[in-house]
Design a protein around this motif. Sequence first.
Motif, PDB file in Angstrom:
ATOM      1  N   SER A   6       0.835  -1.199   0.000  1.00  0.00           N
ATOM      2  CA  SER A   6       0.000   0.000   0.000  1.00  0.00           C
ATOM      3  C   SER A   6       0.866   1.244   0.000  1.00  0.00           C
ATOM      4  CB  SER A   6      -0.909   0.012   1.238  1.00  0.00           C
ATOM      5  OG  SER A   6      -1.696  -1.148   1.278  1.00  0.00           O
ATOM      6  N   GLY A   7       1.979   1.171   0.741  1.00  0.00           N
ATOM      7  CA  GLY A   7       2.885   2.316   0.795  1.00  0.00           C
ATOM      8  C   GLY A   7       3.471   2.642  -0.561  1.00  0.00           C
ATOM      9  N   PHE A  50      -0.900  14.960   0.994  1.00  0.00           N
ATOM     10  CA  PHE A  50      -0.072  14.750   2.176  1.00  0.00           C
ATOM     11  C   PHE A  50      -0.759  13.895   3.237  1.00  0.00           C
ATOM     12  CE2 PHE A  50       2.610  17.909   0.308  1.00  0.00           C
ATOM     13  CZ  PHE A  50       3.864  17.634   0.819  1.00  0.00           C
ATOM     14  N   SER A  51      -2.010  13.546   3.003  1.00  0.00           N
ATOM     15  CA  SER A  51      -2.665  12.587   3.888  1.00  0.00           C
ATOM     16  C   SER A  51      -2.481  11.158   3.373  1.00  0.00           C
ATOM     17  CB  SER A  51      -4.162  12.909   4.018  1.00  0.00           C
ATOM     18  OG  SER A  51      -4.843  12.671   2.795  1.00  0.00           O
ATOM     19  N   GLN A  52      -1.743  11.002   2.260  1.00  0.00           N
ATOM     20  CA  GLN A  52      -1.527   9.664   1.690  1.00  0.00           C
ATOM     21  C   GLN A  52      -0.899   8.674   2.669  1.00  0.00           C
ATOM     22  OE1 GLN A  52      -2.458   8.534  -1.513  1.00  0.00           O
ATOM     23  NE2 GLN A  52      -3.610  10.440  -1.417  1.00  0.00           N
ATOM     24  N   PRO A  53       0.089   9.086   3.499  1.00  0.00           N
ATOM     25  CA  PRO A  53       0.623   8.111   4.469  1.00  0.00           C
ATOM     26  C   PRO A  53      -0.449   7.538   5.385  1.00  0.00           C
ATOM     27  CG  PRO A  53       2.091   9.993   4.295  1.00  0.00           C
ATOM     28  CD  PRO A  53       0.862  10.339   3.506  1.00  0.00           C
ATOM     29  N   LEU A  54      -1.457   8.346   5.727  1.00  0.00           N
ATOM     30  CA  LEU A  54      -2.553   7.832   6.554  1.00  0.00           C
ATOM     31  C   LEU A  54      -3.406   6.854   5.766  1.00  0.00           C
ATOM     32  CD1 LEU A  54      -3.005   8.629   9.498  1.00  0.00           C
ATOM     33  CD2 LEU A  54      -1.647  10.302   8.267  1.00  0.00           C
ATOM     34  N   LEU A  55      -3.654   7.178   4.499  1.00  0.00           N
ATOM     35  CA  LEU A  55      -4.415   6.271   3.649  1.00  0.00           C
ATOM     36  C   LEU A  55      -3.642   4.976   3.431  1.00  0.00           C
ATOM     37  CD1 LEU A  55      -5.796   8.827   1.022  1.00  0.00           C
ATOM     38  CD2 LEU A  55      -6.876   7.977   3.110  1.00  0.00           C
ATOM     39  N   LEU A  56      -2.323   5.072   3.436  1.00  0.00           N
ATOM     40  CA  LEU A  56      -1.460   3.882   3.352  1.00  0.00           C
ATOM     41  C   LEU A  56      -1.773   2.941   4.512  1.00  0.00           C
ATOM     42  CD1 LEU A  56       2.446   4.115   3.123  1.00  0.00           C
ATOM     43  CD2 LEU A  56       1.336   2.626   4.746  1.00  0.00           C
ATOM     44  N   ILE A  57      -1.719   3.496   5.736  1.00  0.00           N
ATOM     45  CA  ILE A  57      -1.991   2.674   6.921  1.00  0.00           C
ATOM     46  C   ILE A  57      -3.419   2.150   6.881  1.00  0.00           C
ATOM     47  CG2 ILE A  57      -2.203   2.727   9.434  1.00  0.00           C
ATOM     48  CD1 ILE A  57       0.031   4.705   9.542  1.00  0.00           C
ATOM     49  N   SER A  86      -1.318   5.940  13.521  1.00  0.00           N
ATOM     50  CA  SER A  86      -1.867   6.937  12.595  1.00  0.00           C
ATOM     51  C   SER A  86      -1.768   8.351  13.151  1.00  0.00           C
ATOM     52  CB  SER A  86      -3.320   6.601  12.256  1.00  0.00           C
ATOM     53  OG  SER A  86      -4.113   6.556  13.417  1.00  0.00           O
ATOM     54  N   ILE A  87      -2.034   8.530  14.439  1.00  0.00           N
ATOM     55  CA  ILE A  87      -1.930   9.866  15.029  1.00  0.00           C
ATOM     56  C   ILE A  87      -0.480  10.327  15.075  1.00  0.00           C
ATOM     57  CG2 ILE A  87      -2.131  11.110  17.221  1.00  0.00           C
ATOM     58  CD1 ILE A  87      -4.835   9.892  17.629  1.00  0.00           C
ATOM     59  N   SER A  88       0.448   9.422  15.315  1.00  0.00           N
ATOM     60  CA  SER A  88       1.868   9.791  15.325  1.00  0.00           C
ATOM     61  C   SER A  88       2.299  10.347  13.969  1.00  0.00           C
ATOM     62  CB  SER A  88       2.731   8.581  15.695  1.00  0.00           C
ATOM     63  OG  SER A  88       2.415   8.117  16.989  1.00  0.00           O
ATOM     64  N   ILE A  89       1.858   9.693  12.896  1.00  0.00           N
ATOM     65  CA  ILE A  89       2.189  10.169  11.551  1.00  0.00           C
ATOM     66  C   ILE A  89       1.497  11.500  11.265  1.00  0.00           C
ATOM     67  CG2 ILE A  89       1.933   9.677   9.086  1.00  0.00           C
ATOM     68  CD1 ILE A  89       2.307   6.721   9.786  1.00  0.00           C
ATOM     69  N   SER A  90       0.244  11.641  11.675  1.00  0.00           N
ATOM     70  CA  SER A  90      -0.483  12.895  11.478  1.00  0.00           C
ATOM     71  C   SER A  90       0.197  14.050  12.193  1.00  0.00           C
ATOM     72  CB  SER A  90      -1.916  12.755  11.983  1.00  0.00           C
ATOM     73  OG  SER A  90      -2.625  11.817  11.228  1.00  0.00           O
ATOM     74  N   LEU A  91       0.670  13.801  13.388  1.00  0.00           N
ATOM     75  CA  LEU A  91       1.384  14.830  14.136  1.00  0.00           C
ATOM     76  C   LEU A  91       2.612  15.302  13.374  1.00  0.00           C
ATOM     77  CD1 LEU A  91       1.224  13.458  17.793  1.00  0.00           C
ATOM     78  CD2 LEU A  91       0.383  15.678  17.040  1.00  0.00           C
ATOM     79  N   THR A 121      -5.781  14.758   7.522  1.00  0.00           N
ATOM     80  CA  THR A 121      -5.134  13.569   8.089  1.00  0.00           C
ATOM     81  C   THR A 121      -5.977  12.997   9.239  1.00  0.00           C
ATOM     82  OG1 THR A 121      -3.740  14.996   9.478  1.00  0.00           O
ATOM     83  CG2 THR A 121      -2.774  14.177   7.441  1.00  0.00           C
ATOM     84  N   PHE A 122      -6.520  13.870  10.079  1.00  0.00           N
ATOM     85  CA  PHE A 122      -7.352  13.363  11.177  1.00  0.00           C
ATOM     86  C   PHE A 122      -8.706  12.883  10.667  1.00  0.00           C
ATOM     87  CE2 PHE A 122      -4.103  15.057  13.821  1.00  0.00           C
ATOM     88  CZ  PHE A 122      -4.211  14.378  15.030  1.00  0.00           C
ATOM     89  N   SER A 123      -9.171  13.437   9.552  1.00  0.00           N
ATOM     90  CA  SER A 123     -10.372  12.888   8.910  1.00  0.00           C
ATOM     91  C   SER A 123     -10.111  11.472   8.434  1.00  0.00           C
ATOM     92  CB  SER A 123     -10.787  13.763   7.720  1.00  0.00           C
ATOM     93  OG  SER A 123     -11.175  15.046   8.129  1.00  0.00           O
ATOM     94  N   ALA A 124      -8.911  11.234   7.882  1.00  0.00           N
ATOM     95  CA  ALA A 124      -8.547   9.893   7.425  1.00  0.00           C
ATOM     96  C   ALA A 124      -8.518   8.908   8.588  1.00  0.00           C
ATOM     97  CB  ALA A 124      -7.189   9.931   6.717  1.00  0.00           C
TER      98      ALA A 124
END
Length: 488
Positions: A18-19, A258-265, A307-312, A341-344
């Motif tokens: 996914s990444g 830039f929210s793609q890393p969250l979508l990855l997870i 996910s929150i760590s990455i969003s931060l 990112t937090f929506s994701a």
Amino acid sequence: MGHQKEFLKDTFLYGIGSGLRKFIGIFLLPFYTRALTPEDYGVLSSVGTFAMLFSAFIDVGLDSATAYYYLTNKDEKEKGQILFTLLVLRLLTFIPSILLSFFSQQISTLLFGSDQYTWVVFLTCLTIPFGFLLSEQSHIYRYLREPMKYNYVTIVQGIMSIALGVSLVVVLKYGIIGAQLAGLISSAFILPFTFLMFTRKKYVYKFSFYWAKKLIKFGYPLIGAAIATWIFQSSDRFFLLHYSNLTEIGWYSIGQTFSQPLLLINTAVQMSFGVLFLKTYNADTDANKNNSKKMAIESFNMYLVASISISLFLSIFCLELLNTITTKEYLKGAIAIPFLTFSAICSQAYQTMGMGITLAEKTYYYTWITVVTAILNIILNILFIPSMGFVGAALATLISFIIYWQVKVHYDQKFFPIAYPFKRLFIYFFVCLCISLLVPICFFYFNIQINLVLKLLLLAFGLILPLILNIIEYNTIKSFMILIKNKF
């Protein structure tokens, strides 16, 4: 730790593939933002949003239906029939997609007030059935828990997408048409590759009207949910088109990129959690399914912390990231990053935090919950966008996702109650959301630039907060780091 290790392993392995897919968007960003304007990004985002709406009508909830019946069925022959029946149903989506493409000029005029983007719309229509087929193929890897084979396929598609994207957009200067062509060609190429390499052996080549009826009956109530989901996830682009302009949509789209890393997870968790949970649930002999509930709590807590760590990180260092990867034209898109990112995170939380509605086969709950949330989102967009532009759209999206998450989990608990540490989870979520909003709001609204030391302190506090709140244990983090070390 057994369930935790299994969940971490599968999520990590699926996360690699996914990444790679999400990495394509990030990798191409420096090239595309120098070859395309924010207005061009706005066009791509708008036609993509239109394609999502059309897809919601013809999807019929088949992925959810197939996952449920395949994973709860013990007969291997019937499993093969279910997969082949889905394949045939997905192939049939070429018919409405091709018919829609005949109206590309009218759609371009409707969306943009001009037929200038007719070919972009045409290519977008053709990508829709390929997207369905790619989804069908990837789910087979998920059902059979073959993440490494999935990763091989993804690597091939990723390399091809990058090569085509750079060639068509940057070198040949085909602009947004080149971007659409790159996606269409790479998807069309990868389908026969994955079919011949792996999935062709998993079908029982007999179309089953019985299973077609079962799949559609299970999935059709989700059509309303899918359309309503589109409304509160994507319709804000059309409100931006009406109240603002394509540049605002371009800034919004950068925030989404830039929210793609969250979508990855999220994708990795979707591919691992459902299969593991149903496997645990079916094997759980305890009347209260305590083992399954424990697995659900541990898995969600790990997801939320990661996910929150990455969003931060993305939100606190949004200005540095955008200055490095894009041009100054796109810098304002940083404001949307923490909201999106937090929506994701919320969008995955309502899928992972509770399985009661699915277990009870009460899929109509998804429809009415999503419809109510969609109506709320429309109201919020009308209220926020005229005065706040794309920031209002991002805020409306976040509020809608938070409410959907809470309402959906409330009804999940009625059918299959799980003792999540709700209070601690929500404190963690909202404290970190406030930290994430601090940097872009201070910079763009108060002209205050927070220095690097303070940013690092904010990030460090956010990272240790789940340990302070006892949401996750140190040993779990240690196990995950050992897993990554061993895999590499």
